[in-house]
Design a protein around this motif. Structure first.
Motif, short mmCIF file in Angstrom:
data_model
loop_
_atom_site.label_atom_id
_atom_site.label_comp_id
_atom_site.label_asym_id
_atom_site.label_seq_id
_atom_site.Cartn_x
_atom_site.Cartn_y
_atom_site.Cartn_z
N LEU A 1 0.67 -1.22 0.10
CA LEU A 1 -0.02 -0.06 -0.12
C LEU A 1 0.88 1.39 0.08
O LEU A 1 2.10 1.28 0.31
N PRO A 2 0.27 2.27 -0.17
CA PRO A 2 1.23 3.71 -0.31
C PRO A 2 1.13 4.04 1.25
O PRO A 2 0.18 3.52 2.06
N TRP A 3 1.92 4.85 1.59
CA TRP A 3 2.28 4.84 2.93
C TRP A 3 2.57 6.62 3.13
O TRP A 3 3.00 7.37 2.24
N ILE A 4 2.17 7.01 4.65
CA ILE A 4 2.71 8.67 4.99
C ILE A 4 3.46 8.30 6.20
O ILE A 4 3.45 7.51 6.83
N ASP A 5 4.29 9.27 6.35
CA ASP A 5 5.16 9.33 7.73
C ASP A 5 4.62 10.76 8.25
O ASP A 5 4.66 11.52 7.79
N ILE A 6 4.34 10.43 9.60
CA ILE A 6 3.68 11.27 10.39
C ILE A 6 4.97 11.68 11.36
O ILE A 6 5.34 10.79 12.34
N MET A 7 5.68 12.87 11.24
CA MET A 7 6.72 13.17 12.03
C MET A 7 6.63 14.68 12.69
O MET A 7 5.80 15.32 12.07
N GLY A 8 7.31 14.91 13.68
CA GLY A 8 7.41 16.42 14.24
C GLY A 8 6.16 16.66 14.80
O GLY A 8 5.40 16.02 15.30
N GLY A 9 5.58 17.87 14.43
CA GLY A 9 4.37 18.38 14.98
C GLY A 9 3.42 17.72 14.43
O GLY A 9 2.02 17.77 14.78
N ALA A 10 3.22 17.02 13.22
CA ALA A 10 2.25 16.17 12.63
C ALA A 10 1.78 15.37 13.56
O ALA A 10 0.54 14.75 13.48
N VAL A 11 2.68 14.79 14.48
CA VAL A 11 2.21 13.73 15.22
C VAL A 11 1.07 14.07 16.05
O VAL A 11 -0.02 13.43 16.45
N GLU A 12 1.04 15.18 16.65
CA GLU A 12 -0.30 16.00 17.56
C GLU A 12 -1.45 16.02 16.48
O GLU A 12 -2.64 16.14 17.27
N GLN A 13 -1.54 15.90 15.62
CA GLN A 13 -2.68 15.92 14.62
C GLN A 13 -3.18 14.53 14.58
O GLN A 13 -4.45 14.42 14.07
N LEU A 14 -2.61 13.39 14.81
CA LEU A 14 -3.28 12.12 14.84
C LEU A 14 -4.31 12.05 15.94
O LEU A 14 -4.16 12.38 17.19
N PRO A 15 -5.55 11.43 15.88
CA PRO A 15 -6.48 11.19 16.86
C PRO A 15 -5.91 10.29 18.01
O PRO A 15 -5.18 9.41 17.77
N ASP A 16 -6.60 10.36 19.19
CA ASP A 16 -6.08 9.15 20.14
C ASP A 16 -6.89 8.30 19.97
O ASP A 16 -8.16 8.00 20.07
N LEU A 17 -6.37 6.82 19.75
CA LEU A 17 -6.73 5.75 19.45
C LEU A 17 -7.91 5.14 20.49
O LEU A 17 -8.62 4.36 20.25
N GLU A 18 -7.81 5.86 21.61
CA GLU A 18 -8.47 5.27 22.83
C GLU A 18 -9.88 5.74 22.69
O GLU A 18 -10.80 5.00 23.19
N GLU A 19 -9.88 6.65 21.69
CA GLU A 19 -11.12 7.34 21.63
C GLU A 19 -11.93 6.81 20.44
O GLU A 19 -13.00 7.20 19.91
N SER A 20 -11.43 5.80 19.62
CA SER A 20 -11.68 5.54 18.19
C SER A 20 -13.12 4.76 18.13
O SER A 20 -13.77 4.94 17.07
N TRP A 21 -13.66 4.38 19.22
CA TRP A 21 -14.76 3.60 19.38
C TRP A 21 -15.85 4.59 18.87
O TRP A 21 -17.16 4.22 18.28
N TRP B 1 -0.53 3.51 16.34
CA TRP B 1 0.23 4.65 17.00
C TRP B 1 -0.04 4.88 18.43
O TRP B 1 -1.03 4.83 18.77
N CYS B 2 1.03 5.63 19.12
CA CYS B 2 1.02 6.02 20.56
C CYS B 2 1.67 7.35 20.86
O CYS B 2 1.89 7.37 21.79
N GLY B 3 1.35 8.11 19.92
CA GLY B 3 1.92 9.33 20.48
C GLY B 3 3.53 9.94 19.79
O GLY B 3 3.87 10.96 20.04
N GLY B 4 4.03 9.02 18.85
CA GLY B 4 5.25 9.15 18.40
C GLY B 4 5.18 9.07 16.95
O GLY B 4 4.35 9.00 16.39
N GLU B 5 6.47 9.35 16.36
CA GLU B 5 6.61 9.30 15.07
C GLU B 5 6.02 7.94 14.43
O GLU B 5 6.56 6.91 15.15
N VAL B 6 5.50 7.94 13.44
CA VAL B 6 4.92 6.67 12.64
C VAL B 6 4.99 6.54 11.29
O VAL B 6 4.34 7.80 10.82
N ARG B 7 5.11 5.37 10.59
CA ARG B 7 4.97 5.51 9.02
C ARG B 7 3.36 4.50 9.18
O ARG B 7 3.28 3.39 9.59
N LEU B 8 2.51 5.10 8.38
CA LEU B 8 1.07 4.38 8.28
C LEU B 8 0.91 4.12 6.76
O LEU B 8 1.06 4.87 5.92
#
Length: 159
Positions: free
Chosen positions: A49-69, A146-153
């Protein structure tokens, strides 16, 4: 404004992963990221699949997966109100809809990249071609992608 994706499959957001996890949390999420912070998805040779790297300040733009329900909704489009009618989901798929909602508020006149990505680590690894041949154990199914750090998705769909 918020980001929303509607699909004609009421089971889609919660139909993958372990039975326990799927009962409460979806296997995919809609993430909407600043286009200047996260470039469009890239494609690599050998990656499924294609992918994106979430790095630096963009990490804060990811939603909290504990609330994904709370971000995945299914709806049966009917006016009858009859409980038996809800049992006909498979018989009339054109009356079913699922929504993935991104909980982030969006600003007008700003460019964003919206992506449907896996919420479980096993889905992230599979989408990147990193899972290998061995099936994951049950505990791996429950690890968050993801858990709040940089990640490739990996990205299933984007716009």
């Amino acid at each position: 404004m918020i980001g929303v994706l509607a699909v004609n499959d009421e089971k889609m957001p919660r139909s993958r992963g372990s039975a326990e996890a799927a009962a409460m949390k979806p296997w995919v999420a809609l993430v909407v990221l600043d286009a200047d912070a996260v470039p469009a998805p890239r494609v690599s040779t050998g990656a499924p699949l294609p992918w994106i790297d979430i790095m630096g300040g963009a990490v804060e733009q990811l939603p909290d997966l504990e609330e994904s329900w709370a971000w995945a909704h299914a709806q049966r489009l009917t006016t009858s109100g009859d409980a038996a009618d809800a049992q006909g989901l498979d018989a009339a798929p054109d009356l079913n809809v699922s929504r993935l909602v991104c909980p982030r508020r969006l600003d007008a006149n700003r460019a964003y990249t919206a992506c449907v990505v896996p919420t479980w680590e096993v889905g992230r690894l599979a989408g990147l071609g990193l899972l290998g041949d061995a099936p994951p154990d049950d505990d791996a199914d429950l690890e968050k992608a993801w858990c709040g750090g940089e990640v490739r998705l990996p990205v299933y769909f984007h716009w």
